[in-house]
Design an enzyme around this catalytic site. Structure first.
Site, PDB file in Angstrom:
ATOM      1  N   HIS A 154       0.846  -1.202   0.000  1.00  0.00           N
ATOM      2  CA  HIS A 154       0.000   0.000   0.000  1.00  0.00           C
ATOM      3  C   HIS A 154       0.879   1.249   0.000  1.00  0.00           C
ATOM      4  CE1 HIS A 154      -3.182  -2.790   1.304  1.00  0.00           C
ATOM      5  NE2 HIS A 154      -4.024  -1.885   0.844  1.00  0.00           N
ATOM      6  N   LYS A 158      -0.466   4.675   4.811  1.00  0.00           N
ATOM      7  CA  LYS A 158      -1.297   3.683   5.512  1.00  0.00           C
ATOM      8  C   LYS A 158      -0.755   3.407   6.906  1.00  0.00           C
ATOM      9  CE  LYS A 158      -3.709  -0.675   4.938  1.00  0.00           C
ATOM     10  NZ  LYS A 158      -5.017  -0.080   5.324  1.00  0.00           N
TER      11      LYS A 158
HETATM   12  P1  NAD Z   1      -7.649   9.548   5.596  1.00  0.00           P
HETATM   13  O1  NAD Z   1      -6.774   9.789   6.776  1.00  0.00           O
HETATM   14  O2  NAD Z   1      -7.330  10.206   4.299  1.00  0.00           O
HETATM   15  O3  NAD Z   1      -9.175   9.936   5.941  1.00  0.00           O
HETATM   16  C1  NAD Z   1      -9.791   9.706   7.182  1.00  0.00           C
HETATM   17  C2  NAD Z   1     -10.677  10.910   7.452  1.00  0.00           C
HETATM   18  O4  NAD Z   1     -11.464  10.638   8.622  1.00  0.00           O
HETATM   19  C3  NAD Z   1      -9.852  12.188   7.749  1.00  0.00           C
HETATM   20  O5  NAD Z   1     -10.318  13.241   6.937  1.00  0.00           O
HETATM   21  C4  NAD Z   1     -10.108  12.443   9.239  1.00  0.00           C
HETATM   22  O6  NAD Z   1     -10.094  13.812   9.567  1.00  0.00           O
HETATM   23  C5  NAD Z   1     -11.509  11.834   9.380  1.00  0.00           C
HETATM   24  N1  NAD Z   1     -11.871  11.538  10.767  1.00  0.00           N
HETATM   25  C6  NAD Z   1     -11.132  10.919  11.724  1.00  0.00           C
HETATM   26  N2  NAD Z   1     -11.805  10.888  12.887  1.00  0.00           N
HETATM   27  C7  NAD Z   1     -13.003  11.499  12.662  1.00  0.00           C
HETATM   28  C8  NAD Z   1     -14.133  11.793  13.477  1.00  0.00           C
HETATM   29  N3  NAD Z   1     -14.171  11.473  14.763  1.00  0.00           N
HETATM   30  N4  NAD Z   1     -15.193  12.424  12.904  1.00  0.00           N
HETATM   31  C9  NAD Z   1     -15.182  12.765  11.599  1.00  0.00           C
HETATM   32  N5  NAD Z   1     -14.112  12.528  10.784  1.00  0.00           N
HETATM   33  C10 NAD Z   1     -13.051  11.902  11.312  1.00  0.00           C
HETATM   34  O7  NAD Z   1      -7.683   7.960   5.418  1.00  0.00           O
HETATM   35  P2  NAD Z   1      -8.239   7.105   4.178  1.00  0.00           P
HETATM   36  O8  NAD Z   1      -7.103   6.699   3.302  1.00  0.00           O
HETATM   37  O9  NAD Z   1      -9.411   7.787   3.570  1.00  0.00           O
HETATM   38  O10 NAD Z   1      -8.696   5.773   4.931  1.00  0.00           O
HETATM   39  C11 NAD Z   1      -9.663   5.816   5.962  1.00  0.00           C
HETATM   40  C12 NAD Z   1      -9.914   4.389   6.459  1.00  0.00           C
HETATM   41  O11 NAD Z   1     -10.517   3.602   5.414  1.00  0.00           O
HETATM   42  C13 NAD Z   1      -8.635   3.633   6.869  1.00  0.00           C
HETATM   43  O12 NAD Z   1      -8.935   2.818   7.987  1.00  0.00           O
HETATM   44  C14 NAD Z   1      -8.344   2.768   5.643  1.00  0.00           C
HETATM   45  O13 NAD Z   1      -7.580   1.637   5.926  1.00  0.00           O
HETATM   46  C15 NAD Z   1      -9.749   2.421   5.246  1.00  0.00           C
HETATM   47  N6  NAD Z   1      -9.930   1.950   3.860  1.00  0.00           N
HETATM   48  C16 NAD Z   1     -10.821   0.935   3.685  1.00  0.00           C
HETATM   49  C17 NAD Z   1     -11.129   0.493   2.420  1.00  0.00           C
HETATM   50  C18 NAD Z   1     -12.191  -0.577   2.265  1.00  0.00           C
HETATM   51  O14 NAD Z   1     -12.548  -0.927   1.119  1.00  0.00           O
HETATM   52  N7  NAD Z   1     -12.753  -1.086   3.371  1.00  0.00           N
HETATM   53  C19 NAD Z   1     -10.502   1.051   1.297  1.00  0.00           C
HETATM   54  C20 NAD Z   1      -9.584   2.106   1.506  1.00  0.00           C
HETATM   55  C21 NAD Z   1      -9.308   2.559   2.794  1.00  0.00           C
END
Ligand code: NAD
Length: 265
Positions: A154, A158
């Protein structure tokens, strides 16, 4: 269907808002960000570069839940657990893509799913969920003579490792062999010293650049090797899958479901 996005200014949050705007039969009810984030108070359209969409980014999740039929959460484990409790209290649909949840966090999701319809998946792409089904079948057919190793790569932002998807693939392989992943998971992070223990499932993690998500499950025996690989080249596949899960969840009773349930795999 009215869909809201928590963590809407994140890498996945932006993709999810776009996917909702583009999906037939869906409207974007709004988004949340962490209190103090610069996006709070802005119109979601401004964040997406789409002009005004009349949906504002707030820091109050209860307001977003009240305005939505379903909320999609790809944020952080502590936030996701709080959102699951809110979904239970308000009887809403919650789609969870956040990874890195502890066993206790997952128990809280299961508790919330007594009154909320929750779809929780480490990976919402159709291709990866097919890979999970194929991995389970391959492990059952190939049997104990084949060592299983899982390699994932990744982008360098991450935070959790191995990825939730790699662990999901490990669970599928263990299920194919009728064992629990915890009983066969080789947790050494420093690589192997000496011979490879038979029966264990090992994980290797690579991090670098902008890689969206590569996963390979290897089945290696004396004389041959089978490799099952998936490569995601755009985060849009996860966002489209999450919206598909929300539309599917509308017809379901409260409970905890996976993306394999959504796809009937
Ligand atoms: P990122 O850090 O870019 O985005 C996360 C967002 O959540 C940020 O903008 C942050 O400010 C916000 N956030 C955190 N706590 C919060 C709260 N209490 N209230 C509101 N907003 C809040 O990360 P990302 O790359 O977008 O990934 C996010 C998650 O999704 C990770 O756990 C990642 O592993 C997961 N993910 C899952 C999949 C899937 O298909 N299941 C795919 C990609 C990423």
């Amino acid at each position: 269907m009215k869909i809201g996005i928590v963590g809407c200014a994140g890498r996945m949050g932006r993709m999810l808002m776009n996917a909702v705007v583009e999906a037939e039969g869906c409207t974007l009810s709004g988004g949340t960000e962490r209190p103090g984030s610069p996006q709070v108070g802005q119109d979601v359209g401004a964040v997406l570069g789409l002009g005004k969409l009349n949906a504002v980014i707030s820091d109050t999740p209860s307001t977003l839940f009240a305005a939505s039929d379903a909320v999609i959460d790809f944020s952080a484990p502590a936030a996701t657990v709080a959102h699951a409790a809110l979904a239970a209290e308000m009887g809403k649909i919650l789609i969870v893509g956040t990874t890195g949840l502890s066993k206790e966090d997952e128990a809280r999701l299961a508790e919330a799913a007594k009154s909320a319809t929750i779809v929780y998946a480490p990976n919402f792409s159709v291709g990866v969920n097919l890979l999970m089904a194929l991995t389970e079948r391959a492990a059952a057919i190939l049997g104990d003579d084949y060592d299983i190793e899982i390699v994932e790569m990744h982008h360098h932002h991450k935070v959790d490792s191995p990825s939730g998807t790699a662990l999901g693939l490990g669970r599928s392989a263990a299920k194919g062999r009728a064992v629990a992943l915890d009983s066969v998971w080789r947790k050494s992070r420093d690589g192997l010293v000496g011979a490879r223990p038979k029966g264990e499932i090992g994980f290797a993690t690579l991090r670098g650049g902008d890689v969206v998500g590569d996963h390979t499950v290897m089945f290696a025996s004396e004389g041959e090797r089978v490799e099952l690989t998936h490569k995601a080249s755009s985060r849009a596949v996860f966002a489209k899958g999450a919206v598909r899960a929300a539309l599917w969840a509308k017809e379901q009773k409260p409970g905890l479901y996976s993306m394999r349930d959504v796809l009937g795999l």
